[in-house]
Design an enzyme around this catalytic site. Structure first.
Site, mmCIF file in Angstrom:
data_model
loop_
_atom_site.group_PDB
_atom_site.id
_atom_site.type_symbol
_atom_site.label_atom_id
_atom_site.label_comp_id
_atom_site.label_asym_id
_atom_site.label_seq_id
_atom_site.Cartn_x
_atom_site.Cartn_y
_atom_site.Cartn_z
ATOM 1 N N HIS A 113 55.242 75.138 26.394
ATOM 2 C CA HIS A 113 55.373 75.040 24.934
ATOM 3 C C HIS A 113 55.681 73.649 24.410
ATOM 4 C CE1 HIS A 113 59.638 74.972 25.792
ATOM 5 N NE2 HIS A 113 59.882 74.685 24.540
HETATM 6 N N1 UDP Z 1 62.378 83.014 26.834
HETATM 7 C C1 UDP Z 1 62.254 84.350 26.445
HETATM 8 N N2 UDP Z 1 61.001 84.867 26.294
HETATM 9 C C2 UDP Z 1 59.848 84.157 26.503
HETATM 10 C C3 UDP Z 1 59.993 82.795 26.910
HETATM 11 C C4 UDP Z 1 61.265 82.250 27.049
HETATM 12 O O1 UDP Z 1 63.253 85.042 26.255
HETATM 13 O O2 UDP Z 1 58.754 84.695 26.329
HETATM 14 C C5 UDP Z 1 63.722 82.445 26.969
HETATM 15 C C6 UDP Z 1 64.009 81.841 28.324
HETATM 16 O O3 UDP Z 1 64.470 82.812 29.233
HETATM 17 C C7 UDP Z 1 65.065 80.803 27.993
HETATM 18 C C8 UDP Z 1 64.698 80.364 26.606
HETATM 19 O O4 UDP Z 1 63.844 81.377 26.070
HETATM 20 O O5 UDP Z 1 66.358 81.373 27.965
HETATM 21 C C9 UDP Z 1 63.990 79.057 26.674
HETATM 22 O O6 UDP Z 1 63.458 78.770 25.463
HETATM 23 P P1 UDP Z 1 62.291 77.701 25.295
HETATM 24 O O7 UDP Z 1 61.538 77.572 26.556
HETATM 25 O O8 UDP Z 1 61.566 78.092 24.059
HETATM 26 O O9 UDP Z 1 63.089 76.356 24.929
HETATM 27 P P2 UDP Z 1 63.780 75.202 25.766
HETATM 28 O O10 UDP Z 1 64.706 75.816 26.759
HETATM 29 O O11 UDP Z 1 62.697 74.382 26.388
HETATM 30 O O12 UDP Z 1 64.528 74.419 24.742
#
Ligand code: UDP
Length: 364
Positions: free
Chosen positions: A205
């Protein structure tokens, strides 16, 4: 003590769930402002329901614009609410536009700002998240760092030690609390016909991967060439870029809508390997003992690379991605414990309670 929490994006809901529970346990009153940055039901509402986060008192409905538009509109709307609420502290999480907007609105009203997940650095200033983190940390009065590395980044930038608290990672608290629940509540493996230990879970993403046609094509090609069963819950941005760029996806890649946290945890725990550009997912892979290939040139969670749990691969090179996905046995997986002991939420609440009532400690 009156707490106002500003959140707006999926990872912030998960982190806030941990602290909200700890605040409630201490009888501390919390009002949540949801900026609206993530608004789809499966990117927002499902987390409030599943993780039992108090319903937001306000939903600003701000999303879909450029970084400048979103941040500016959020600051204006949050400022008006803070003037009205006059909280004792504003809690903000991570590194999104909602984080920065909450910090700027509060600090200029002289409302103490507490930043959870402070001190992370990728040292890549082209990432919007990196700019948000640096500015937020410098505006914040209380900085809750998840790791020793985060503490040393803050020290290197001259942030006074007195503002910094090493509390561990709230996402580790979340993994411990929800990890067992996922086994009971999720039936995603049966629904998707996946066998434990026999598939790769992928998420993509980050703007640097989704907004660059060549990189996104290379990632999908690398996944295809690995010939592994790959399940890819698609972030809305990635879905729209795949369609706009006309990138087609091979049969070994199972595209599904974003899943709720319990389903996600279930997919993570049972994967043979995880391939991701997410910050949170890299750590969750480690929490559940699953090796992780990171589709980026750098990571904020360097301790996982050093300990042999995580490998960085060049996301513009399909052969490197394919190699990473196939070569599961080459991860050293050394035992480390960098993220605290699962009590970050409680420690944050204790620090808030002991410092907020003594405003002099902020030196203002
Ligand atoms: N996550 C979720 N469902 C999904 C994809 C990710 O619940 O379909 C959760 C994942 O387990 C983690 C969080 O979202 O706890 C991560 O979010 P994201 O990857 O959007 O953001 P980042 O961590 O890169 O800031």
């Amino acid at each position: 003590m009156k707490v106002t929490t500003v959140i707006g994006a999926r990872p912030q809901f998960i982190k806030a769930a941990v602290v909200s529970r700890a605040l409630a346990a201490q009888g501390i009153s919390e009002t949540i402002i949801h900026t609206g940055q993530h608004f789809d039901a499966n990117m927002s509402e499902i987390f409030f329901d599943e993780l039992e986060i108090p319903q937001p008192g306000h939903n600003l409905g701000i999303g879909g614009g450029s970084h400048g538009q979103n941040t500016g509109r959020m600051i204006e709307a949050i400022e008006a609410l803070l003037i009205d609420h006059r909280p004792d502290v504003v809690l903000i999480y991570g590194d999104t536009d909602s984080t920065l907007a909450g910090a700027l609105a509060a600090v200029k009203l002289h409302v103490p700002v507490a930043h959870i997940e402070a001190g992370l650095r990728s040292f890549n200033r082209r990432m919007p998240e990196e700019i948000n983190r640096i500015l937020t940390d410098h505006a914040a009065d209380l900085l809750f760092a998840p790791t020793e590395a985060a503490v040393s980044h803050l020290a290197a930038e001259g942030i006074p030690d007195a503002r910094v608290h090493l509390v561990g990672d709230v996402m580790y608290d979340a993994a411990l609390f929800y990890g067992a629940k996922a086994e009971d509540k999720s039936s995603i493996l049966e629904q998707q016909n996946l066998k434990r230990g026999e598939y790769v879970l992928a998420t993509v993403h980050r703007a640097e991967n989704t907004d660059d046609r060549e990189r996104l094509t290379a990632i999908i090609d690398g996944f295809a060439e690995s010939n592994r069963t790959i399940i890819l819950p698609l972030h809305p941005r990635t879905k729209s870029r795949l369609a706009n760029f006309g990138i087609s996806v091979a049969n070994n890649i199972l595209l599904i809508d974003p899943v709720g946290y319990l389903d996600m945890v279930m997919l993570e725990k049972n994967a043979a390997l995880i391939a991701t550009d997410s910050g949170g997912v890299q750590k969750e892979a480690f929490f559940y003992g699953v090796p992780c290939v990171t589709l980026r040139d750098e990571t904020e969670w360097t301790e996982l690379v050093e300990a042999g749990w995580n490998k960085l691969v060049n996301a513009s090179d399909p052969a490197q991605i394919e190699g990473g996905l196939v070569d599961v046995d080459s991860f050293a997986r050394n035992v480390i414990k960098p993220y605290g002991n699962g009590s970050a939420g409680k420690e944050i609440t204790l620090v808030l309670s002991s410092t907020i009532n003594d405003r002099q400690k902020f030196g203002s």
